[in-house]
Design a protein around this motif. Structure first.
Motif, PDB file in Angstrom:
ATOM      1  N   ALA A  39       0.817  -1.210   0.000  1.00 48.79           N
ATOM      2  CA  ALA A  39       0.000   0.000   0.000  1.00 48.79           C
ATOM      3  C   ALA A  39       0.852   1.261   0.000  1.00 48.79           C
ATOM      4  CB  ALA A  39      -0.937  -0.003   1.208  1.00 48.79           C
ATOM      5  N   SER A  69       0.754   4.287  -2.725  1.00 48.72           N
ATOM      6  CA  SER A  69       0.622   5.688  -2.325  1.00 48.72           C
ATOM      7  C   SER A  69       1.727   6.543  -2.952  1.00 48.72           C
ATOM      8  CB  SER A  69       0.674   5.796  -0.798  1.00 48.72           C
ATOM      9  OG  SER A  69       0.618   7.139  -0.374  1.00 48.72           O
ATOM     10  N   ASN A  96       3.735  -1.669   8.335  1.00 50.01           N
ATOM     11  CA  ASN A  96       4.713  -1.085   7.418  1.00 50.01           C
ATOM     12  C   ASN A  96       6.068  -1.092   8.124  1.00 50.01           C
ATOM     13  OD1 ASN A  96       6.260   0.468   5.701  1.00 50.01           O
ATOM     14  ND2 ASN A  96       4.911   2.243   5.701  1.00 50.01           N
ATOM     15  N   THR A 124      -6.075  -4.527   7.903  1.00 45.67           N
ATOM     16  CA  THR A 124      -5.120  -3.686   7.185  1.00 45.67           C
ATOM     17  C   THR A 124      -5.530  -2.229   7.351  1.00 45.67           C
ATOM     18  OG1 THR A 124      -4.621  -5.374   5.521  1.00 45.67           O
ATOM     19  CG2 THR A 124      -4.171  -3.094   4.931  1.00 45.67           C
ATOM     20  N   TRP A 140      -4.777   1.753   6.208  1.00 45.61           N
ATOM     21  CA  TRP A 140      -4.120   2.723   5.331  1.00 45.61           C
ATOM     22  C   TRP A 140      -4.197   4.126   5.933  1.00 45.61           C
ATOM     23  CZ3 TRP A 140      -5.254   1.902  -0.604  1.00 45.61           C
ATOM     24  CH2 TRP A 140      -4.796   0.643  -0.984  1.00 45.61           C
ATOM     25  N   PHE A 157      -1.476   6.873   5.210  1.00 46.63           N
ATOM     26  CA  PHE A 157      -1.154   7.345   3.864  1.00 46.63           C
ATOM     27  C   PHE A 157      -2.042   8.540   3.500  1.00 46.63           C
ATOM     28  CE2 PHE A 157      -0.436   2.603   3.510  1.00 46.63           C
ATOM     29  CZ  PHE A 157       0.923   2.702   3.778  1.00 46.63           C
ATOM     30  N   MET A 159      -9.325   3.140   6.698  1.00 43.99           N
ATOM     31  CA  MET A 159      -8.748   4.293   5.992  1.00 43.99           C
ATOM     32  C   MET A 159      -9.259   5.572   6.635  1.00 43.99           C
ATOM     33  SD  MET A 159      -9.070   5.354   1.962  1.00 43.99           S
ATOM     34  CE  MET A 159      -7.799   4.250   1.360  1.00 43.99           C
TER      35      MET A 159
END
Length: 436
Positions: free
Chosen positions: A160, A164, A276, A360, A362, A365, A395
Motif C-alpha cells: 500500500a 501511495s 509497514n 489492514t 491505510w 497514507f 482508511m
C-alpha cells in the motif's frame, strides 16, 4: 443499487515516455515480493467536476502524465514473468476508459461494495489475476462530469505504501505541482530472492475464501473515536491510537457475533495485523522504497470475556514485540520476523476451533492530499474490496480525524455484527459521503 451500466469507450496500453535502458530490462523480485500473494491492490479515487468541455483535456492529461510517470516506475509498465522477476519490456500499463450510466452522487449516497468492484479494471478478488500486466487503470466518466479512477497494482511488486508513492508521483506530474517523486528500488538488497519451495500464501485454497460472505462499510467520526478512546486505556496502554481503538472494537463485536453463532462463549479468536516495516528495521528504509515492506503480528483474545481495553493492550503488545524483533538485525540476515507470523496465520486458518481476523490500515497514507491531478483533491478515496471473509480494511476519512472501515464477515456473523449496539454507538452504517 447493486448494478450499474458501464460502457467501455477505449482500451489501450500506456507506454513509458522514454524507453527503459537495456540494463534495467529485468527487475528481480525480492524474497518479500516472492512471498506476496498473486493479487492486485485496488484503489478508487473520485472527483466531482461539472465542466464537460474540459473532459477531453483531462483524459489527455491523465494519459500523458501516466506515460511520464512510468518512465520512473519502469517495472510498472512491464509484465510479471514468474515468481522471481518482472520483464520490463515497456508493453505498458493497461488503461481503460468507461462511461458510467449514473451520476457520481448516486455512488456516493450509499457506497455499495458490489458496485465499486465494477469501477475497477479487473477482478481483484481473483488470485490468478495477479499475473501478467503489473498496472491496470480504469477512468470512469459519470453523466454529471465526475470522474472515478480505478487503479489496480500488482502485489508482487507493491504494498500500500508503494501504491501511495506511485499515486503521489503521478498526480504531481499531472498537475505540475510539487516535486517529482523518485522511487527507490532497493528490495533485493534488503531481502535477496531465494529458490523457495513454498509458493506465496495460497489463500484461495483456504477456508477463509468463503463466497457466502458479506462486505459492509462503517464510518467512525472523530468525536466518536475520541469518546471510544476513553475506554481503551489500561495498565500497559496509557493512550491508545485511533487505529488500535477502532480495530479493537471491530474485533470485539465480530468475535461476539461468531461466538453467538457457534454457541460458545470461549471460542478462540485472533487478529492478524499488517505493519509497514520501512521505519522499523535496521537500518530504517526510505518511505519511497518500492516493494513489499510489510510485516505482521498476531494478537490473541485469551479470555472468554474480551473487553475493549484488553484487546487494545493485546494489539499494542503485538506491535511492540514485532518492533523489537525487527530492530535486532538486518532483514537480509534473518527474515523470520516476517515469515513466522505468516506461517502461524496459515496454520490458524486451517483450524476449526478458532477465528482469525485480518486487519489492514491505510490511515497513515495521505491519499487525499497526494491525489490532486490538477482538478482538485478527491471527494472520496476508497479501497473497500476486502478479498476474503473475516477481513477488515481501515482508511482515514477526508478530514483526517475519522476512520472509514470495510468489514467482510460470513452472512450469519454480519447479521449480528451490523446490529451490535456497542458498535453502532460509535459507528454509522454506510452513511453518505456528504455527511462527513
Amino acid at each position: 443499487m447493486a448494478t450499474i451500466e458501464i460502457g467501455i469507450i477505449a482500451k489501450e496500453s500506456i507506454k513509458p515516455s522514454s524507453p527503459t535502458p537495456i540494463q534495467l530490462k529485468t527487475f528481480n523480485l525480492s524474497l518479500l515480493d516472492q512471498l506476496a500473494p498473486a493479487t492486485y491492490i485496488p484503489l478508487l479515487l473520485f472527483y466531482t467536476t461539472s465542466d464537460h468541455t474540459a473532459a477531453a483535456g483531462r483524459r489527455l492529461q491523465l494519459k500523458k502524465s501516466l506515460s511520464e510517470t512510468l518512465t520512473r516506475f519502469h517495472p510498472f509498465a512491464g509484465r510479471i514473468k514468474d515468481n522471481s522477476s518482472i520483464d520490463c519490456n515497456d508493453d505498458g500499463a493497461s488503461f481503460t476508459e468507461a462511461q458510467v450510466s449514473c451520476l457520481l452522487s448516486d455512488i456516493l449516497k450509499a457506497p455499495d461494495h458490489e458496485v465499486l468492484k465494477q469501477l475497477l479494471p479487473i477482478n481483484c478478488e481473483a488470485f490468478l489475476e495477479g499475473r501478467g500486466c503489473v498496472l491496470h487503470v480504469q477512468a470512469n466518466y459519470f453523466k454529471c462530469g465526475g470522474i472515478g479512477l480505478g487503479i489496480c497494482l500488482s502485489h508482487k511488486i507493491a504494498d500500500a505504501a508503494t501504491l501511495s508513492t506511485f499515486i503521489r508521483s503521478w498526480a504531481n506530474t499531472a498537475s505540475g505541482i510539487g516535486q517529482k517523486v523518485c522511487p527507490i528500488f532497493n528490495t533485493v538488497s534488503i531481502t535477496p530472492p531465494r529458490d523457495i519451495s513454498m509458493t506465496p500464501p495460497a489463500l484461495e485454497n483456504l477456508k477463509i475464501r468463503d463466497d457466502k460472505s458479506v462486505t459492509k462499510r462503517f464510518v467512525f467520526n472523530g468525536s466518536k473515536i475520541a469518546a471510544l478512546k476513553t475506554k481503551a486505556p489500561s495498565m500497559s496502554v496509557k493512550q491508545a491510537t485511533k487505529v488500535e481503538t477502532v480495530a479493537a472494537l471491530i474485533w470485539k463485536c465480530a468475535m461476539k457475533a461468531s461466538r453467538t453463532n457457534f454457541g460458545s462463549s470461549s471460542r478462540l479468536s485472533a487478529l492478524y495485523q499488517n505493519v509497514n516495516i520501512r521505519n522499523r528495521t535496521v537500518p530504517p528504509l526510505p518511505n519511497d522504497s518500492v516493494g513489499n515492506f510489510i510485516g505482521s503480528f498476531i494478537a490473541r483474545a485469551e479470555d472468554a470475556e474480551a473487553e475493549l481495553h484488553g484487546l487494545v493492550a493485546e494489539l499494542r503488545k503485538g506491535i511492540e514485540e514485532f518492533c523489537k524483533k525487527a530492530k535486532r538485525l538486518p532483514l537480509s540476515e534473518d527474515i523470520s520476523v516476517i515469515c513466522e507470523p505468516q506461517m502461524e496465520a496459515l496454520r490458524m486458518l486451517t483450524s476449526d476451533d478458532m477465528d482469525l481476523y485480518a486487519c489492514t490500515s491505510w490511515c497513515r497514507f495521505p491519499l487525499y492530499e497526494a491525489a490532486d491531478f490538477g482538478w482538485g483533491k478527491p471527494i472520496w478515496v476508497s479501497s473497500g474490496i476486502p478479498p476474503a471473509k473475516n477481513m477488515v480494511f481501515l482508511m482515514d476519512t477526508k478530514g483526517g480525524d475519522g476512520i472509514e472501515s470495510w468489514v467482510r464477515l460470513s452472512q450469519e456473523d454480519m447479521k449480528l455484527f451490523e446490529c451490535d449496539q456497542e458498535l453502532l454507538a460509535y459507528a454509522s452504517l454506510n452513511p453518505s459521503i456528504a455527511s462527513y
